[in-house]
Every structure is written in structure tokens, then in C-alpha cells.
Design a protein around this motif. Structure first.
Motif, PDB file in Angstrom:
ATOM      1  N   PHE A 127      -6.410  -2.412   0.801  1.00 51.59           N
ATOM      2  CA  PHE A 127      -6.761  -1.029   0.458  1.00 51.59           C
ATOM      3  C   PHE A 127      -8.162  -1.055  -0.137  1.00 51.59           C
ATOM      4  N   GLY A 128      -8.878   0.074  -0.043  1.00 44.54           N
ATOM      5  CA  GLY A 128     -10.154   0.195  -0.740  1.00 44.54           C
ATOM      6  C   GLY A 128     -11.340  -0.366   0.007  1.00 44.54           C
ATOM      7  N   TYR A 129     -11.211  -0.573   1.325  1.00 45.80           N
ATOM      8  CA  TYR A 129     -12.339  -1.156   2.055  1.00 45.80           C
ATOM      9  C   TYR A 129     -13.042  -0.164   2.968  1.00 45.80           C
ATOM     10  N   PHE A 130     -12.770   1.103   2.817  1.00 53.87           N
ATOM     11  CA  PHE A 130     -13.436   2.120   3.634  1.00 53.87           C
ATOM     12  C   PHE A 130     -14.847   2.396   3.130  1.00 53.87           C
ATOM     13  N   GLU A 131     -15.729   2.731   4.051  1.00 53.46           N
ATOM     14  CA  GLU A 131     -17.087   3.118   3.674  1.00 53.46           C
ATOM     15  C   GLU A 131     -17.079   4.458   2.936  1.00 53.46           C
ATOM     16  N   ASN A 132     -16.212   5.359   3.359  1.00 51.31           N
ATOM     17  CA  ASN A 132     -16.109   6.682   2.752  1.00 51.31           C
ATOM     18  C   ASN A 132     -14.959   6.687   1.749  1.00 51.31           C
ATOM     19  N   ASP A 133     -15.261   6.918   0.471  1.00 51.25           N
ATOM     20  CA  ASP A 133     -14.224   6.902  -0.564  1.00 51.25           C
ATOM     21  C   ASP A 133     -13.126   7.925  -0.319  1.00 51.25           C
ATOM     22  N   GLU A 134     -13.454   9.015   0.359  1.00 49.47           N
ATOM     23  CA  GLU A 134     -12.443  10.033   0.667  1.00 49.47           C
ATOM     24  C   GLU A 134     -11.298   9.457   1.492  1.00 49.47           C
ATOM     25  N   ASP A 135     -11.590   8.406   2.239  1.00 49.00           N
ATOM     26  CA  ASP A 135     -10.554   7.804   3.085  1.00 49.00           C
ATOM     27  C   ASP A 135      -9.441   7.164   2.268  1.00 49.00           C
ATOM     28  N   ASN A 136      -9.733   6.788   1.024  1.00 53.83           N
ATOM     29  CA  ASN A 136      -8.683   6.248   0.160  1.00 53.83           C
ATOM     30  C   ASN A 136      -7.633   7.318  -0.138  1.00 53.83           C
ATOM     31  N   THR A 138      -7.155  10.014   1.719  1.00 53.85           N
ATOM     32  CA  THR A 138      -6.532  10.313   3.011  1.00 53.85           C
ATOM     33  C   THR A 138      -5.409   9.327   3.315  1.00 53.85           C
ATOM     34  N   THR A 139      -5.626   8.049   3.005  1.00 56.15           N
ATOM     35  CA  THR A 139      -4.609   7.022   3.247  1.00 56.15           C
ATOM     36  C   THR A 139      -3.382   7.259   2.380  1.00 56.15           C
ATOM     37  N   LEU A 140      -3.586   7.586   1.109  1.00 56.09           N
ATOM     38  CA  LEU A 140      -2.444   7.858   0.226  1.00 56.09           C
ATOM     39  C   LEU A 140      -1.632   9.052   0.721  1.00 56.09           C
ATOM     40  N   LYS A 141      -2.310  10.071   1.183  1.00 56.68           N
ATOM     41  CA  LYS A 141      -1.611  11.246   1.714  1.00 56.68           C
ATOM     42  C   LYS A 141      -0.822  10.885   2.969  1.00 56.68           C
ATOM     43  N   ALA A 142      -1.391  10.012   3.806  1.00 55.13           N
ATOM     44  CA  ALA A 142      -0.699   9.576   5.019  1.00 55.13           C
ATOM     45  C   ALA A 142       0.549   8.768   4.672  1.00 55.13           C
ATOM     46  N   ILE A 143       0.446   7.931   3.644  1.00 56.25           N
ATOM     47  CA  ILE A 143       1.616   7.168   3.189  1.00 56.25           C
ATOM     48  C   ILE A 143       2.699   8.122   2.695  1.00 56.25           C
ATOM     49  N   LYS A 144       2.294   9.084   1.902  1.00 48.68           N
ATOM     50  CA  LYS A 144       3.252  10.074   1.379  1.00 48.68           C
ATOM     51  C   LYS A 144       3.979  10.798   2.516  1.00 48.68           C
ATOM     52  N   GLU A 145       3.225  11.213   3.521  1.00 47.06           N
ATOM     53  CA  GLU A 145       3.814  11.955   4.646  1.00 47.06           C
ATOM     54  C   GLU A 145       4.741  11.087   5.488  1.00 47.06           C
ATOM     55  N   SER A 146       4.575   9.779   5.407  1.00 41.99           N
ATOM     56  CA  SER A 146       5.354   8.864   6.241  1.00 41.99           C
ATOM     57  C   SER A 146       6.619   8.364   5.544  1.00 41.99           C
ATOM     58  N   GLU A 224      -3.925  13.612  -7.195  1.00 41.75           N
ATOM     59  CA  GLU A 224      -4.519  14.518  -6.210  1.00 41.75           C
ATOM     60  C   GLU A 224      -3.697  14.549  -4.915  1.00 41.75           C
ATOM     61  N   ALA A 225      -3.069  13.409  -4.581  1.00 37.84           N
ATOM     62  CA  ALA A 225      -2.274  13.313  -3.352  1.00 37.84           C
ATOM     63  C   ALA A 225      -0.859  13.850  -3.536  1.00 37.84           C
ATOM     64  N   GLY A 226      -0.485  14.178  -4.779  1.00 33.95           N
ATOM     65  CA  GLY A 226       0.865  14.666  -5.030  1.00 33.95           C
ATOM     66  C   GLY A 226       1.901  13.557  -5.028  1.00 33.95           C
ATOM     67  N   ILE A 227       1.486  12.385  -5.502  1.00 32.95           N
ATOM     68  CA  ILE A 227       2.347  11.207  -5.534  1.00 32.95           C
ATOM     69  C   ILE A 227       2.784  10.936  -6.964  1.00 32.95           C
ATOM     70  N   TYR A 228       4.059  10.510  -7.118  1.00 29.52           N
ATOM     71  CA  TYR A 228       4.597  10.224  -8.442  1.00 29.52           C
ATOM     72  C   TYR A 228       4.655   8.713  -8.644  1.00 29.52           C
ATOM     73  N   LEU A 229       3.867   8.214  -9.591  1.00 30.47           N
ATOM     74  CA  LEU A 229       3.833   6.786  -9.895  1.00 30.47           C
ATOM     75  C   LEU A 229       5.031   6.427 -10.770  1.00 30.47           C
ATOM     76  N   LEU A 230       5.893   5.542 -10.238  1.00 30.74           N
ATOM     77  CA  LEU A 230       7.149   5.223 -10.919  1.00 30.74           C
ATOM     78  C   LEU A 230       7.045   4.012 -11.833  1.00 30.74           C
ATOM     79  N   ASP A 231       6.362   2.972 -11.372  1.00 29.19           N
ATOM     80  CA  ASP A 231       6.348   1.734 -12.139  1.00 29.19           C
ATOM     81  C   ASP A 231       5.119   0.916 -11.773  1.00 29.19           C
TER      82      ASP A 231
END
Length: 254
Positions: A127-136, A138-146, A224-231
Motif C-alpha cells: 500500500f502507499g506506492y501510488f504517485e497520486n496520494d488520492e489513490d490511497n 480510492t483503494t480504501l473505498k474499493a476495499i470497503k465496497e468489496s 474519509e472512506a467511511g471505514i471503522y477501525l476495530l483494532d
């Protein structure tokens, strides 16, 4: 910097490339990192799946799976596994191990999957190797949707504070009679690793680059992605995370 990273790649002997044509697809990447601790990785998978209490036959996505070593072991633990990676060469190699409950596909992690998964693992600083920081984000949102309604996701990242405290600026590693000259440094919020070596009369130069994301950075992105960090854990035995000394930053969320 952790030896397992698969970040943005620049081959300076050729026109500038992104990780989309990455150096970990070359044989030299696999030579340099051949001495990884596979048993440690398996213990991590054992601890993680036990902690998550995943049911038998649970659908697991190994996101940025490389050649599939973790996907294969997760499948041996009796899970229905999909390994996904952008590297066509890596997926071609991984596919040699495919079976009825173990599949692989070429996929960009910024895109959500049509299917839903009980667990999504993004392991060993992939994670974290994109040139565009926005892609980080975007990736979290994609994980959430999946994720399925009751699914869990795991990101296993380096602990930036510990990495910077123990950063070795320069070293030479000799593997298979190749001398890899390595330089590491922090610049513009990224940790760089420059790798120079010669083989068969040809000189090579590659640069790995990964965003130095802290726990606070991830918390901001997840909110921002609407993800709940559990642990949060600090190593592969799932011990408590300590900012200064923990080897890893392992985040469980849904």
C-alpha cells in the motif's frame, strides 16, 4: 525499509516507469528478496484468521498477492481464496497453483470487485506506492465496497517511526553472486530505496518509493472512506502496537 515492499518503481536506465511496469516483475526483485521468512508469514496468517474467527470456506481476497504465496497458504487453511495483483507475470506464475477454491486474477486494487468477501488482506506493505496520494483513499473505498456486510479487512503496513529510527542509509547485499548496493532515505514524505547492481556486464538502477503513512494518516483516510477501525497490532504475533518500537502497523477494519 521492510524487505517485502512492492512500491512505485523507477528504472532510470530506461524512460521513467511507474509501478505498473514494476521491477518486482523482474527476476532481480525475486533474487534480492529470496530470503523472506515464509514460516513467519504463515504464523501471521494463522494468528490473523484465528483472531477474525473466519468460518470454514470463508471467501478471502488476497489483495496485491504477488506470486500468491499467502493465497496458497490461506487456501490450505480451507478458505476460498482469490489472489489479485496488477502484475500479469506474477499472476501467470501464481495460476500454476490454482484449484477449485484458489483462483488468481489481474486486477487494479483501486477498483472494487463485483463479488463480496468475508475478509480482504493487504499484506506486507503493499500500500502507499501510488504517485497520486488520492489513490490511497480510492483503494480504501474499493476495499470497503468489496467487503460483505460482516466482512473484515486487514492492512499490514510498516511502522514508519520504527523504520526511520532504524533506517540503514547504505549497505551492500550479495545474493546469487550479485552485489546489490542499496541506499535508503526519507524525502517529501516518502521512504526511498535506491538499488544499483551489475549483472552479465549490464548496469541496473531501480528506485522503490513508498508513502510514509503513519497510523494518524490511516485514521484520517479511513474516516474519509467511511471505514471503522476495530483494532491495531504491532507485529505478526498480534501484540499491542507501540508507536516507537513496533515492527509493523497492522490495522483491522470494517
Amino acid at each position: 525499509m521492510s524487505e517485502e515492499q512492492k512500491p512505485t518503481i523507477i528504472n532510470q536506465d530506461q524512460p521513467t516507469q511507474t509501478w505498473f511496469s514494476s521491477w518486482f516483475d523482474t527476476p532481480y526483485y525475486h533474487i534480492l528478496y529470496k530470503d523472506r521468512n515464509y514460516r513467519e508469514a504463515q504464523i501471521f496468517m494463522d494468528n490473523l484468521t484465528h483472531y477474525l474467527n473466519l468460518p470454514e470456506k470463508a471467501k478471502v481476497l488476497d489483495l496485491a498477492c504477488g506470486k500468491g504465496r499467502h493465497s496458497i497458504y490461506l487456501n490450505q487453511l480451507d478458505f476460498d481464496v482469490l489472489g489479485a495483483d496488477l502484475s500479469e507475470n506474477s499472476i501467470a506464475e501464481a495460476n500454476k497453483n490454482a484449484n477449485e477454491t484458489l483462483h488468481f486474477k489481474v486486477h487494479d486494487m483501486r477498483e472494487p470487485f463485483e463479488e463480496k468477501y468475508d475478509a480482504i488482506f493487504n499484506l506486507f506493505t503493499s500500500f502507499g506506492y501510488f504517485e497520486n496520494d488520492e489513490d490511497n483513499l480510492t483503494t480504501l473505498k474499493a476495499i470497503k465496497e468489496s467487503l460483505s456486510e460482516y466482512g473484515f479487512a486487514v492492512i499490514d503496513f510498516m511502522n514508519v517511526a520504527q523504520v526511520l529510527n532504524s533506517l540503514v542509509p547504505e549497505e551492500t547485499k550479495t545474493v546469487d553472486d550479485i552485489d546489490f548496493h542499496i541506499k535508503r532515505y526519507l524525502k517529501d514524505g516518502h521512504i526511498y530505496k535506491e538499488i544499483d547492481f551489475e549483472d552479465k556486464g549490464q548496469k541496473f538502477h531501480f528506485t522503490e518509493k513508498v508513502k510514509a503513512l503513519t497510523l494518524q494518516d490511516f485514521e484520517t483516510l479511513m474516516e474519509e472512506a467511511g471505514i471503522y477501525l476495530l483494532d491495531i497490532f504491532g507485529d505478526y504475533k498480534l501484540k499491542k502496537f507501540h508507536k516507537a518500537e513496533s515492527e509493523r502497523l497492522i490495522m483491522i477494519f470494517k
